[in-house]
Design a protein around this motif. Structure first.
Motif, PDB file in Angstrom:
ATOM      1  N   LYS A   1       1.911   1.664  -3.380  1.00  0.00           N
ATOM      2  CA  LYS A   1       0.715   2.123  -4.086  1.00  0.00           C
ATOM      3  C   LYS A   1       0.311   3.361  -4.269  1.00  0.00           C
ATOM      4  CE  LYS A   1      -2.366  -1.540  -3.942  1.00  0.00           C
ATOM      5  NZ  LYS A   1      -3.686  -2.088  -3.530  1.00  0.00           N
TER       6      LYS A   1
ATOM      7  N   GLN B   1     -12.298   1.776  -0.820  1.00  0.00           N
ATOM      8  CA  GLN B   1     -11.336   2.369  -1.345  1.00  0.00           C
ATOM      9  C   GLN B   1     -11.438   3.703  -1.442  1.00  0.00           C
ATOM     10  OE1 GLN B   1     -10.950   0.540  -5.217  1.00  0.00           O
ATOM     11  NE2 GLN B   1      -9.008  -0.256  -4.550  1.00  0.00           N
TER      12      GLN B   1
ATOM     13  N   LEU C   1      -6.918  -3.768   3.884  1.00  0.00           N
ATOM     14  CA  LEU C   1      -6.667  -3.477   5.462  1.00  0.00           C
ATOM     15  C   LEU C   1      -7.617  -3.937   6.252  1.00  0.00           C
ATOM     16  CD1 LEU C   1      -5.964   0.419   4.962  1.00  0.00           C
ATOM     17  CD2 LEU C   1      -4.345  -1.345   5.682  1.00  0.00           C
TER      18      LEU C   1
ATOM     19  N   ASP D   1       4.919   5.913   5.029  1.00  0.00           N
ATOM     20  CA  ASP D   1       5.262   6.486   3.540  1.00  0.00           C
ATOM     21  C   ASP D   1       5.121   7.752   3.508  1.00  0.00           C
ATOM     22  OD1 ASP D   1       2.579   6.954   1.907  1.00  0.00           O
ATOM     23  OD2 ASP D   1       2.292   4.995   2.945  1.00  0.00           O
TER      24      ASP D   1
ATOM     25  N   ASN E   1       0.943  -1.065  -0.056  1.00  0.00           N
ATOM     26  CA  ASN E   1      -0.192  -0.018   0.048  1.00  0.00           C
ATOM     27  C   ASN E   1       0.899   1.303   0.015  1.00  0.00           C
ATOM     28  OD1 ASN E   1      -2.508  -1.047  -0.146  1.00  0.00           O
ATOM     29  ND2 ASN E   1      -3.116  -0.960   2.004  1.00  0.00           N
TER      30      ASN E   1
HETATM   31  P1  ADP Z   1      -6.793  -2.121  -1.633  1.00  0.00           P
HETATM   32  O1  ADP Z   1      -6.746  -3.514  -1.700  1.00  0.00           O
HETATM   33  O2  ADP Z   1      -7.752  -1.337  -2.434  1.00  0.00           O
HETATM   34  O3  ADP Z   1      -5.404  -1.651  -1.350  1.00  0.00           O
HETATM   35  P2  ADP Z   1      -6.860  -1.688   1.225  1.00  0.00           P
HETATM   36  O4  ADP Z   1      -7.869  -2.399   2.307  1.00  0.00           O
HETATM   37  O5  ADP Z   1      -5.467  -2.236   1.426  1.00  0.00           O
HETATM   38  O6  ADP Z   1      -7.462  -2.089   0.045  1.00  0.00           O
HETATM   39  O7  ADP Z   1      -6.848  -0.338   1.389  1.00  0.00           O
HETATM   40  C1  ADP Z   1      -8.103   0.567   1.382  1.00  0.00           C
HETATM   41  C2  ADP Z   1      -7.706   1.834   0.819  1.00  0.00           C
HETATM   42  O8  ADP Z   1      -7.220   2.613   2.079  1.00  0.00           O
HETATM   43  C3  ADP Z   1      -6.944   2.088  -0.264  1.00  0.00           C
HETATM   44  O9  ADP Z   1      -8.004   2.021  -1.652  1.00  0.00           O
HETATM   45  C4  ADP Z   1      -6.476   3.603  -0.046  1.00  0.00           C
HETATM   46  O10 ADP Z   1      -7.551   4.510  -0.661  1.00  0.00           O
HETATM   47  C5  ADP Z   1      -6.359   3.585   1.171  1.00  0.00           C
HETATM   48  N1  ADP Z   1      -5.014   3.502   1.771  1.00  0.00           N
HETATM   49  C6  ADP Z   1      -4.392   2.214   2.217  1.00  0.00           C
HETATM   50  N2  ADP Z   1      -2.983   2.430   2.495  1.00  0.00           N
HETATM   51  C7  ADP Z   1      -2.749   3.702   2.137  1.00  0.00           C
HETATM   52  C8  ADP Z   1      -1.580   4.317   2.127  1.00  0.00           C
HETATM   53  N3  ADP Z   1      -0.461   3.932   2.634  1.00  0.00           N
HETATM   54  N4  ADP Z   1      -1.597   5.830   1.668  1.00  0.00           N
HETATM   55  C9  ADP Z   1      -2.619   6.290   1.257  1.00  0.00           C
HETATM   56  N5  ADP Z   1      -3.838   5.477   1.153  1.00  0.00           N
HETATM   57  C10 ADP Z   1      -3.846   4.379   1.454  1.00  0.00           C
END
Ligand code: ADP
Length: 525
Positions: free
Chosen positions: A401, A445, A461, A426, A398
Motif C-alpha cells: 500500500k 493513519q 497495526l 519496503d 501495508n
Molecule cells: P491501515 O488500515 O490504515 O493501513 P494500519 O494500522 O495498518 O492502518 O497503518 C496505520 C498507518 O501507518 C497507515 O495509515 C500508514 O500511514 C502508516 N503505515 C503503515 N505501514 C506503512 C508502511 N509500510 N510504509 C509507510 N507507512 C505505513
C-alpha cells in the motif's frame, strides 16, 4: 503529760475533727476519739505514747523534726503530709498550734487534722480523667466540635482545624452554621433542638459541609451528649470523620463498574453485530460463487468481461467489508480482554513459506520486487497460526500500500538471540520520525492527504501489535522517511507443553481467501 482543763478536754474529745496534742516532739499527749478511730487504736493506746506506735521510722523522724521546730519557734504551721499509718497511706492536712504556758514556754502542741485521703484520691481521678479527655480530644483522628444549646462552638480540636480549615480561636463563640452550606442551616437548627431536648440522637449521619476556603466536604457525624449533675444536657460533642475521599473513591469504583458493565454490553453488541454483518456477507459471497460458476460455464452471456469485472469488484469490496468487521470486532475484544489466542507448537518457517508461496504471485502482479530471506530449515514455536498469518499479511499489504511499482519488499525470517525475528521491509514512502511512535495507536493513519489513494481504517497495526504482544513478543519500526519502512516482529523461540489448539483446526487451505481478505484494500486502487 498535757494538762487540759475539763471544759477544754470535753470540747477536745467531742470535736468532729481529729485532734491530738504533742507533749514532746515525738510523744503524743491527749488524743481524741476521732484520732484514735483514725489510727484504728484505743485512746489509751496512743495517749502519752511515742509516735512510733503508729508511724514507721522514717515518718517518725520526719514528724519529730517538724514538731521540734515548732517547739523552738513557737510558730503555728499548716501542712499537708502523707503518712503511712498501720501500713496504709494517708493524706492528712494538719494545723499545728503551739500552746504557751504562764512562763511563756511552749508546753504542748495542739494538732487539728483532716483526713483528706479520699479527697486527694478523687482529685487524682478527676485530674486523670481530665487529662485523658484532653489528650483524646487533642489527638483524636476525628474532628470534635463542642457546642452549646445556642449552637455556639465552645471547643474544637486539632483535627477539626485540619478538616474545616479554621483555627480554634476563629471559631470559638461562632455558630455551628459556619461549617454548613446555607441551604442546610434550618436542618441543623432543627437537629440541634432535638439533640438538646434529648428526644433524638443522630449517629452515622452523612452531611455536606463547607471548609474555610469554601470547598465542599462530606463528613460522617456522630454525637455525644454531655449532661451536668442534674442530668441537664449542657453541651454536645459532634464528632466528624472526613469521608470526602472515600465517597470519591466509591463514586470512581461505581463508575468503573458501570464502565465494565457497559463494555460487557459493547462486547455483546459486537458479538451480535458481527453475526448480523457476516451473515449477509456470506450470502453475498456464495451468490458470487454461483454467479462466477454460471458465467464461466455459459456461452451465452455477452459482455462477459464487463460482468467479470463487476463480479471482481463486488467480491473485493465484500472482502474489504469482512476484513473491517473482523478487525473491528477483534480490536474491541482486545480492549475488553475478551480476545484469546489459540496457540500450539508450529513450525514458523513452514508457516511463513506457505504465506510467501501464496502472496508472491500477487506481489508480482503488483510489480513489487519481492524477496524472501530465510536461512532456517525449521523452527517450532508456540503461536496462533491464524493470527500470525494475519499479522504477516497485514504488514505485507501495508508494504504494498505504501510503496510504488518497482519498489522492493523483503521478508526476512531468522533467529536472533532467543527470538525468532520476522521483518517486512519496503522501499516505499517511509514514515516520518514524529509519526513512528503513533502508528501503532488505534485509528491512526499518518498521512491524511493520501487517504483517498490508500484505503484503510487505521486499526491494522494496533491489532498487529496486540497480537504480537499476546504472544509474548514485540514489534519495532525502523524507517527513513522517503526511503524505507522496516517492521520487525520478535517472537519468543519457545514451545508450550500443552497444545492449546488442535492442529487439525488450523487449515492452510483457507490461506488464499485470507490473502484476498487482507489485500482487499490494495485491490481497490
Ligand atoms: P491501515 O488500515 O490504515 O493501513 P494500519 O494500522 O495498518 O492502518 O497503518 C496505520 C498507518 O501507518 C497507515 O495509515 C500508514 O500511514 C502508516 N503505515 C503503515 N505501514 C506503512 C508502511 N509500510 N510504509 C509507510 N507507512 C505505513
Amino acid at each position: 503529760m498535757t494538762i487540759l482543763s475539763d471544759d477544754f478536754y470535753f470540747l477536745f474529745n467531742d470535736l468532729k475533727q481529729i485532734a491530738f496534742t504533742f507533749n514532746k516532739a515525738d510523744e503524743f499527749g491527749a488524743v481524741n476519739k476521732k484520732m484514735a478511730d483514725f489510727c484504728g487504736l484505743k485512746i489509751e493506746e496512743l495517749e502519752n505514747k511515742n509516735i512510733s506506735v503508729i508511724l514507721n521510722q522514717e515518718d517518725s523522724l520526719k514528724i519529730k523534726n517538724f514538731n521540734q521546730k515548732i517547739f523552738e519557734s513557737g510558730e503555728r504551721k499548716k501542712k499537708k503530709i502523707i503518712l503511712e499509718i498501720n501500713n496504709k497511706k494517708k493524706n492528712v492536712e494538719v494545723d499545728v498550734i503551739p500552746h504557751q504556758n504562764y512562763e511563756q514556754e511552749i508546753d504542748y502542741l495542739l494538732c487539728l487534722a483532716v483526713d483528706i485521703t479520699d479527697k486527694i484520691k478523687k482529685e487524682n481521678i478527676f485530674f486523670r480523667n481530665r487529662e485523658r479527655y484532653r489528650t483524646l480530644f487533642d489527638q483524636a483522628p476525628l474532628a470534635f466540635v463542642v457546642y452549646d444549646r445556642q449552637t455556639n462552638i465552645i471547643d474544637w480540636n486539632q483535627r477539626a482545624e485540619e478538616i474545616f480549615g479554621w483555627e480554634k480561636e476563629e471559631v470559638l463563640d461562632k455558630n455551628f452554621n459556619l461549617l454548613v452550606p446555607e441551604d442546610y442551616y434550618s436542618e441543623v437548627t432543627e437537629m440541634t433542638e432535638k439533640l438538646f431536648s434529648g428526644f433524638q440522637n443522630y449517629n452515622n449521619n452523612i452531611n455536606k459541609n463547607v471548609s474555610k476556603d469554601g470547598n465542599e466536604i462530606y463528613c460522617e457525624w456522630n454525637n455525644a451528649i454531655i449532661r451536668d449533675q442534674e442530668d441537664n444536657i449542657i453541651e454536645v460533642i459532634s464528632i466528624a470523620r472526613d469521608i470526602t475521599e472515600r465517597l470519591r473513591a466509591e463514586e470512581k469504583i461505581k463508575k468503573q463498574n458501570e464502565e465494565l458493565e457497559y463494555s460487557k454490553l459493547r462486547t455483546q453488541f459486537f458479538a451480535n453485530i458481527s453475526h448480523e454483518l457476516k451473515t449477509p456477507l456470506n450470502l453475498i459471497f456464495s451468490s458470487l460463487q454461483l454467479l462466477e460458476f454460471y458465467l464461466y460455464n455459459s456461452q451465452t452471456y455477452k459482455d462477459k468481461d464487463k460482468i467479470n469485472n463487476y463480479l471482481k469488484s463486488i467480491k473485493n469490496n465484500g472482502f474489504r467489508l469482512l476484513r473491517l468487521v473482523n478487525n473491528l470486532i477483534d480490536i474491541t475484544r482486545i480492549e475488553v480482554d475478551a480476545f484469546s489466542l489459540h496457540r500450539g507448537n508450529f513450525d514458523i518457517v513452514k508457516l511463513i513459506r506457505e504465506i510467501v508461496n501464496t502472496v508472491s504471485d500477487y506481489l508480482e502482479e503488483k510489480e513489487r520486487d519481492f524477496k524472501f530471506i530465510c536461512d532456517l530449515d525449521s523452527a517450532v514455536i508456540a503461536c496462533d497460526p491464524f493470527n500470525i498469518e494475519r499479522v504477516i499479511l497485514n504488514l505485507i499489504s501495508n508494504a504494498v500500500k505504501f510503496s510504488a511499482r518497482g519498489d522492493q519488499i523483503i521478508l526476512t525470517l531468522q533467529k536472533v538471540d532467543e527470538a525468532i525475528s520476522l521483518s517486512v521491509k519496503d522501499t516505499g514512502i517511509g514514515i516520518e520520525k514524529e509519526n513512528q511512535a503513533i502508528i501503532f495507536d488505534k485509528f491512526r493513519q499518518v498521512d491524511q492527504s493520501f487517504k483517498k489513494k490508500r484505503e484503510g481504517s487505521g486499526i491494522g497495526l494496533s491489532l498487529v501489535k496486540s497480537i504480537i504482544e499476546m504472544h509474548g513478543g514485540k514489534i519495532e519500526l525502523e524507517s527513513d522517511y522517503g526511503y524505507y519502512s522496516n517492521f520487525k516482529v520478535f517472537l519468543p523461540f519457545k514451545t508450550i507443553d500443552q497444545e492449546i489448539v488442535e492442529k487439525e483446526s488450523y487449515s492452510p487451505d483457507s490461506l488464499l481467501n485470507k490473502v484476498e481478505l487482507e489485500f482487499s484494500d490494495i485491490n481497490y486502487i
